[in-house]
Design a protein around this motif. Structure first.
Motif, short mmCIF file in Angstrom:
data_model
loop_
_atom_site.label_atom_id
_atom_site.label_comp_id
_atom_site.label_asym_id
_atom_site.label_seq_id
_atom_site.Cartn_x
_atom_site.Cartn_y
_atom_site.Cartn_z
N ALA A 180 0.86 -1.20 0.00
CA ALA A 180 0.00 0.00 0.00
C ALA A 180 0.89 1.24 0.00
CB ALA A 180 -0.92 -0.01 1.21
N ASP A 181 1.52 1.50 -1.16
CA ASP A 181 2.52 2.56 -1.23
C ASP A 181 1.90 3.95 -1.28
OD1 ASP A 181 1.46 2.45 -3.75
OD2 ASP A 181 3.33 1.94 -4.77
N TRP A 182 0.57 4.03 -1.33
CA TRP A 182 -0.10 5.34 -1.38
C TRP A 182 -0.29 5.93 0.02
CZ3 TRP A 182 -2.36 0.66 -2.33
CH2 TRP A 182 -3.34 0.23 -1.43
N ILE A 183 -0.03 5.15 1.07
CA ILE A 183 -0.33 5.64 2.41
C ILE A 183 0.85 5.44 3.35
CG2 ILE A 183 -1.46 3.43 3.01
CD1 ILE A 183 -3.29 5.05 4.87
N ASP A 184 1.25 6.53 3.99
CA ASP A 184 2.28 6.48 5.02
C ASP A 184 1.81 7.15 6.30
OD1 ASP A 184 4.56 5.25 3.58
OD2 ASP A 184 4.37 7.03 2.31
N CYS A 185 0.82 8.04 6.16
CA CYS A 185 0.37 8.83 7.31
C CYS A 185 -1.13 9.09 7.17
CB CYS A 185 1.13 10.17 7.35
SG CYS A 185 0.67 11.25 8.73
N LEU A 186 -1.83 9.12 8.30
CA LEU A 186 -3.24 9.46 8.34
C LEU A 186 -3.48 10.50 9.41
CD1 LEU A 186 -4.94 5.93 8.24
CD2 LEU A 186 -5.24 7.72 6.51
N THR A 187 -4.37 11.44 9.13
CA THR A 187 -4.81 12.32 10.21
C THR A 187 -5.80 11.54 11.08
OG1 THR A 187 -6.73 13.18 9.01
CG2 THR A 187 -4.62 14.33 8.68
N VAL A 188 -6.02 12.04 12.28
CA VAL A 188 -7.00 11.41 13.16
C VAL A 188 -8.38 11.44 12.50
CG1 VAL A 188 -8.13 11.54 15.41
CG2 VAL A 188 -5.67 11.92 15.24
N GLU A 189 -8.68 12.53 11.80
CA GLU A 189 -9.98 12.66 11.12
C GLU A 189 -10.13 11.58 10.04
OE1 GLU A 189 -7.90 15.14 11.73
OE2 GLU A 189 -9.06 16.21 13.28
N GLU A 208 -12.14 -1.56 -2.19
CA GLU A 208 -12.83 -1.67 -0.90
C GLU A 208 -11.83 -1.83 0.24
OE1 GLU A 208 -16.45 -4.37 0.99
OE2 GLU A 208 -16.04 -4.38 -1.17
N LEU A 209 -12.08 -1.12 1.34
CA LEU A 209 -11.28 -1.28 2.55
C LEU A 209 -11.52 -2.66 3.15
CD1 LEU A 209 -12.16 2.17 4.09
CD2 LEU A 209 -9.81 1.44 3.68
N GLU A 210 -10.45 -3.33 3.53
CA GLU A 210 -10.55 -4.63 4.22
C GLU A 210 -9.99 -4.42 5.62
OE1 GLU A 210 -8.67 -9.06 3.66
OE2 GLU A 210 -9.17 -7.93 1.85
N GLU A 257 -3.46 -6.34 -0.12
CA GLU A 257 -2.90 -5.01 -0.39
C GLU A 257 -3.81 -3.90 0.13
OE1 GLU A 257 -1.52 -2.37 -4.32
OE2 GLU A 257 -2.06 -4.51 -4.51
N TYR A 258 -5.11 -4.19 0.28
CA TYR A 258 -6.07 -3.15 0.63
C TYR A 258 -6.56 -3.28 2.07
CZ TYR A 258 -5.77 -2.79 -4.37
OH TYR A 258 -5.28 -2.66 -5.67
N ALA A 259 -5.78 -3.99 2.90
CA ALA A 259 -6.17 -4.23 4.28
C ALA A 259 -5.58 -3.19 5.23
CB ALA A 259 -5.73 -5.62 4.71
N MET A 260 -6.25 -3.02 6.36
CA MET A 260 -5.76 -2.19 7.46
C MET A 260 -6.17 -2.86 8.76
SD MET A 260 -6.83 1.72 8.58
CE MET A 260 -5.76 2.52 7.37
N GLY A 261 -5.34 -2.71 9.79
CA GLY A 261 -5.66 -3.24 11.11
C GLY A 261 -5.07 -2.36 12.19
N TYR A 262 -5.38 -2.67 13.44
CA TYR A 262 -4.76 -1.97 14.57
C TYR A 262 -4.62 -2.91 15.75
CZ TYR A 262 -9.50 -1.31 16.57
OH TYR A 262 -10.76 -1.51 17.07
N PHE A 263 -3.56 -2.70 16.54
CA PHE A 263 -3.28 -3.51 17.73
C PHE A 263 -2.12 -2.89 18.48
CE2 PHE A 263 -1.65 -6.26 14.05
CZ PHE A 263 -0.47 -5.57 13.92
N GLY A 264 -1.69 -3.55 19.57
CA GLY A 264 -0.58 -3.06 20.36
C GLY A 264 0.73 -3.09 19.58
N PHE A 265 1.64 -2.17 19.91
CA PHE A 265 2.89 -2.01 19.18
C PHE A 265 3.72 -3.30 19.17
CE2 PHE A 265 7.40 -0.79 18.86
CZ PHE A 265 7.37 -0.08 17.68
N SER A 266 3.61 -4.09 20.23
CA SER A 266 4.40 -5.32 20.31
C SER A 266 4.18 -6.23 19.11
CB SER A 266 4.04 -6.09 21.59
OG SER A 266 4.70 -7.33 21.65
N TYR A 267 2.94 -6.31 18.62
CA TYR A 267 2.65 -7.22 17.50
C TYR A 267 3.15 -6.65 16.18
CZ TYR A 267 0.01 -9.87 20.86
OH TYR A 267 -0.33 -10.62 21.95
#
Length: 295
Positions: free
Chosen positions: A105-114, A139-141, A187-197
């Motif tokens: 996903a080379d189009w994204i490196d940073c996101l605003t909170v919004e 589609e976002l996965e 390629e179109y996935a996003m997730g979130y979790f603790g930094f350790s993972y």
């Protein structure tokens, strides 16, 4: 891990722990070190999510310790009280909750909170191009924490706020490695979790920097420690049942945990250790409670 098991058992010299998958790597590392020094004590650790740990195990009197990636809720305090359980809170680390995408996903490196809020809110963006027209019309996965997770609660509060609901149409799991695998696989996935993972998989998933109004900041132990990484840096806790401190194995484990939470055992799994002052405060408070229980 030597001396540790993943199921609960009722026996002498037993310390039973459930709760947060985010805090699990810290407790696992410290539990393993404890077991090396106390080979007759069985340390049993289960990943149930913060809320699942409180509701089904800790406040029900089935465990001595609950790992928690958020503070205990009022309803959980009431449940504990109804079962004569007194929860004692100890801060054991700081985490940089991390948003990750596929390396392709080379189009994204940073996101605003919004932008992050628009991706994860109910009735929000459905395609990458909904956020930025220059991004893929795909589609976002999405992969994220289950609703029983303290990580879900924290992300909800920090990113979405009180008046906005979290999306329900995403892959929700208590197993952070499932999120890693999902993001690795699309390629179109996003997730979130603790930094350790994330720190376990820096070459196969990509961390997204977050702009909270002062420019893009990468998640790291350094930016979490400095306070730059907002709003997704957060304290991590364990809760010890005061009544369990009557058991010498639990007392010894709690003391050992407080001492080691200020060491490289914590940084080695990808979190920020507590300071020596925090360690000393934790130990002093612990000894006060031990004296009350055994006085």
């Amino acid at each position: 891990m030597a001396g540790c098991s993943s199921v609960f058992a009722a026996e002498d010299d037993q310390v039973n722990i459930a709760g947060s998958s985010t805090v699990f790597p810290v407790t696992e590392a410290i539990g393993s070190a404890f077991s090396e020094e106390h080979p007759t004590v069985n340390v049993s650790i289960s990943k149930t999510g913060t809320g699942g740990g409180f509701g089904n195990f800790f406040c029900a009197g089935r465990t001595d310790v609950n790992n928690a990636s958020r503070e205990i809720a009022d309803a959980e305090i009431d449940q504990c009280g109804n079962n004569d359980i007194t929860p004692l809170e100890f801060t054991v680390a700081t985490d940089a909750l991390t948003v990750v995408v596929n390396p392709e996903a080379d189009w994204i490196d940073c996101l605003t909170v919004e932008e992050l809020r628009e991706i994860w809110r109910a009735d929000g963006a459905e395609r990458w191009s909904d956020i930025n027209e220059d991004w893929p019309d795909e589609e976002l996965e999405l992969y994220g924490a289950a609703t029983t997770s303290g990580t879900f609660d924290y992300f909800n509060e920090a990113v979405l706020g009180e008046d906005i609901n979290h999306k329900s149409d995403y892959y929700a799991t208590e197993r952070d490695r499932t999120i890693v695998q999902g993001v690795q696989g699309s390629e179109y996935a996003m997730g979130y979790f603790g930094f350790s993972y994330y720190s376990e998989n820096p070459d196969s998933i990509k961390a997204v920097s977050i702009d909270d109004g002062n420019g893009c900041v990468e998640p790291s132990t350094e930016t979490a420690m400095s306070g730059e990484y907002t709003p997704l840096s957060r304290p991590l806790f364990i809760y010890v049942a005061k009544e369990s401190l009557a058991d010498s194995a639990v007392r010894d484990f709690a003391r050992f945990y407080m001492e080691r939470a200020a060491t490289d055992l914590v940084s080695d799994v990808g979190y920020v250790p507590i300071t020596e002052d925090q360690r000393d405060e934790n130990l002093e408070r612990l000894e006060e409670q031990v004296a009350e229980v055994n006085g």
